[in-house]
Design an enzyme around this catalytic site. Sequence first.
Site, PDB file in Angstrom:
ATOM      1  N   MET A   1       3.092   2.674   4.316  1.00  0.00           N
ATOM      2  CA  MET A   1       2.035   2.810   5.314  1.00  0.00           C
ATOM      3  C   MET A   1       0.698   2.337   4.737  1.00  0.00           C
ATOM      4  SD  MET A   1       2.976   6.049   7.647  1.00  0.00           S
ATOM      5  CE  MET A   1       2.360   7.317   6.567  1.00  0.00           C
ATOM      6  N   GLY A   2       0.758   1.607   3.637  1.00  0.00           N
ATOM      7  CA  GLY A   2      -0.467   1.057   3.067  1.00  0.00           C
ATOM      8  C   GLY A   2      -1.234   2.071   2.240  1.00  0.00           C
ATOM      9  N   ASN A   3      -2.519   1.735   1.993  1.00  0.00           N
ATOM     10  CA  ASN A   3      -3.341   2.508   1.045  1.00  0.00           C
ATOM     11  C   ASN A   3      -2.558   2.640  -0.273  1.00  0.00           C
ATOM     12  OD1 ASN A   3      -4.587   5.662   0.249  1.00  0.00           O
ATOM     13  ND2 ASN A   3      -5.860   3.869   0.469  1.00  0.00           N
ATOM     14  N   LEU A   4      -2.224   1.492  -0.799  1.00  0.00           N
ATOM     15  CA  LEU A   4      -1.259   1.422  -1.901  1.00  0.00           C
ATOM     16  C   LEU A   4      -1.816   1.973  -3.205  1.00  0.00           C
ATOM     17  CD1 LEU A   4       0.278  -2.081  -1.172  1.00  0.00           C
ATOM     18  CD2 LEU A   4       0.975   0.157  -0.304  1.00  0.00           C
ATOM     19  N   HIS A   5      -0.928   2.596  -3.950  1.00  0.00           N
ATOM     20  CA  HIS A   5      -1.284   3.132  -5.267  1.00  0.00           C
ATOM     21  C   HIS A   5      -0.097   2.859  -6.205  1.00  0.00           C
ATOM     22  CE1 HIS A   5       1.365   6.406  -4.119  1.00  0.00           C
ATOM     23  NE2 HIS A   5       0.595   6.688  -3.068  1.00  0.00           N
TER      24      HIS A   5
ATOM     25  N   HIS B   1       3.538   3.285  -4.944  1.00  0.00           N
ATOM     26  CA  HIS B   1       4.102   2.179  -4.157  1.00  0.00           C
ATOM     27  C   HIS B   1       4.464   1.001  -5.077  1.00  0.00           C
ATOM     28  CE1 HIS B   1       1.328   4.149  -1.114  1.00  0.00           C
ATOM     29  NE2 HIS B   1       2.464   4.133  -0.446  1.00  0.00           N
TER      30      HIS B   1
ATOM     31  N   GLN C   1       5.520   8.767  13.675  1.00  0.00           N
ATOM     32  CA  GLN C   1       5.838   9.830  12.731  1.00  0.00           C
ATOM     33  C   GLN C   1       4.680  10.797  12.505  1.00  0.00           C
ATOM     34  OE1 GLN C   1       6.874   6.985   9.499  1.00  0.00           O
ATOM     35  NE2 GLN C   1       5.778   8.385   8.169  1.00  0.00           N
TER      36      GLN C   1
ATOM     37  N   ASP D   1      -7.642  -4.333   0.145  1.00  0.00           N
ATOM     38  CA  ASP D   1      -7.299  -3.877  -1.200  1.00  0.00           C
ATOM     39  C   ASP D   1      -5.770  -3.887  -1.395  1.00  0.00           C
ATOM     40  OD1 ASP D   1      -8.010  -2.624  -3.759  1.00  0.00           O
ATOM     41  OD2 ASP D   1      -6.915  -0.916  -2.951  1.00  0.00           O
ATOM     42  N   ASP D   2      -5.036  -3.479  -0.368  1.00  0.00           N
ATOM     43  CA  ASP D   2      -3.561  -3.486  -0.453  1.00  0.00           C
ATOM     44  C   ASP D   2      -3.047  -4.908  -0.703  1.00  0.00           C
ATOM     45  OD1 ASP D   2      -3.682  -0.813   0.158  1.00  0.00           O
ATOM     46  OD2 ASP D   2      -2.996  -1.034   2.223  1.00  0.00           O
TER      47      ASP D   2
ATOM     48  N   GLN E   1      -3.658  -6.029  -4.223  1.00  0.00           N
ATOM     49  CA  GLN E   1      -2.717  -5.413  -5.178  1.00  0.00           C
ATOM     50  C   GLN E   1      -1.341  -6.069  -5.094  1.00  0.00           C
ATOM     51  OE1 GLN E   1      -2.595  -1.158  -5.980  1.00  0.00           O
ATOM     52  NE2 GLN E   1      -4.049  -0.850  -4.327  1.00  0.00           N
TER      53      GLN E   1
ATOM     54  N   GLY F   1      10.755   6.215  -2.318  1.00  0.00           N
ATOM     55  CA  GLY F   1      10.342   7.095  -3.406  1.00  0.00           C
ATOM     56  C   GLY F   1      10.938   8.485  -3.283  1.00  0.00           C
TER      57      GLY F   1
ATOM     58  N   LYS G   1       9.401  10.952  -4.154  1.00  0.00           N
ATOM     59  CA  LYS G   1       8.274  11.805  -3.747  1.00  0.00           C
ATOM     60  C   LYS G   1       8.521  12.405  -2.361  1.00  0.00           C
ATOM     61  CE  LYS G   1       3.759  12.855  -2.953  1.00  0.00           C
ATOM     62  NZ  LYS G   1       3.825  13.209  -1.560  1.00  0.00           N
ATOM     63  N   ASP G   2       9.050  11.589  -1.455  1.00  0.00           N
ATOM     64  CA  ASP G   2       9.360  12.056  -0.096  1.00  0.00           C
ATOM     65  C   ASP G   2      10.874  12.240  -0.024  1.00  0.00           C
ATOM     66  OD1 ASP G   2       6.617  11.720   1.226  1.00  0.00           O
ATOM     67  OD2 ASP G   2       6.936   9.799   0.251  1.00  0.00           O
TER      68      ASP G   2
ATOM     69  N   LEU H   1       1.311  11.107  -7.117  1.00  0.00           N
ATOM     70  CA  LEU H   1       0.388  10.171  -6.465  1.00  0.00           C
ATOM     71  C   LEU H   1       0.671  10.159  -4.970  1.00  0.00           C
ATOM     72  CD1 LEU H   1       0.508   7.181  -8.993  1.00  0.00           C
ATOM     73  CD2 LEU H   1      -1.087   9.113  -8.915  1.00  0.00           C
TER      74      LEU H   1
ATOM     75  N   SER I   1      -1.325   8.912  -0.981  1.00  0.00           N
ATOM     76  CA  SER I   1      -2.487   8.377  -0.266  1.00  0.00           C
ATOM     77  C   SER I   1      -3.412   9.506   0.183  1.00  0.00           C
ATOM     78  CB  SER I   1      -2.022   7.590   0.958  1.00  0.00           C
ATOM     79  OG  SER I   1      -1.164   6.554   0.558  1.00  0.00           O
TER      80      SER I   1
END
Length: 301
Positions: free
Chosen positions: A49-53, A56, A82, A98-99, A102, A169, A171-172, A206, A208
Amino acid sequence: MAKRCVIAAFPPSMKVLCDMRQITDLSQLAQWQAEFACSTQPLAFVPTMGNLHAGHLALLAEAQALNPRPRTLVSIFVNPLQFNDAADLARYPRTLDDDLAQLRHAGTDAVFVPPVDALLPARDGGVRIDPGALAQGWEGAARAGHFTGMATIVAKLFHLIRPQFALFGEKDIQQLIIVQSMVRDLNFPVNILAVPTQRARDGLALSSRNRFLSDTERALAPQIYAQLTASAEAIIRGEAADLVLHRARAQLTSAGFIVDYFSLCDAAQLQPMPHFSGDAILLVAAQLGAVRLIDNLRISP
Ligand code: AMP
């Protein structure tokens, strides 16, 4: 057509010569697919969903490390289906420039940034994927319709992109397990690869959403992972799971978290596991100020 096949056959090291393809609609996507129609190089897909870190980017790096190295396509789509809270959707961080920078720097082959209308032509009603029992608890209980919306869009993306690999990930973790089950139950021809949770040095997963934490909240946030690791150790040592979980909830609450759940469940069905036996996952969701944080830790005997 012949020239297009030559491009597709370039060795991976030549990729630096080609800029990342930015795809914004379905016809451009079809065009990009057609250019590689005669390539045997697999395609690896990373939905975001972007706002990459760095979390991702770890998914992308894992894709690029596959042998043979696949083409990589990252999607950026803030999926309205969602979100069950319009304010949460509206404030979801959107940082496209920014995404893209990167992804370009990381050597992504293509990025797919569709407008909402391209993936959701029928705003009301329409066909939805019901992920079943796996979506009932935990995040599914807290966010009505979340996993139906996620699975519906992931299924559409799989149909449109037709990847051989898709990376998600840990993470989810509930999302990952639902996607694995959807792929198995509906026979999608894609291999789902799971990537471990990437963390800050202090243990915070990490996300978003971390950008919404105040400095004070950010300093408290690593306590979630600290409680996960301490609880895992205690449970593996043989302490009763219910006492350990109760203690973890109490400690997070007294630190200022509003704990939604801090629970032990089995790793296959995500059902609560009253007594530790076999593959399990510690799951936590806790609110800190305006931010809902989720994390998890797998434990096995
Ligand atoms: P999102 O953009 O939040 O929808 O996440 C896109 C993908 O990145 C999902 O598969 C997430 O599980 C994964 N992801 C997000 N944060 C992390 C992290 N800290 N470590 C590993 N994967 C992550």
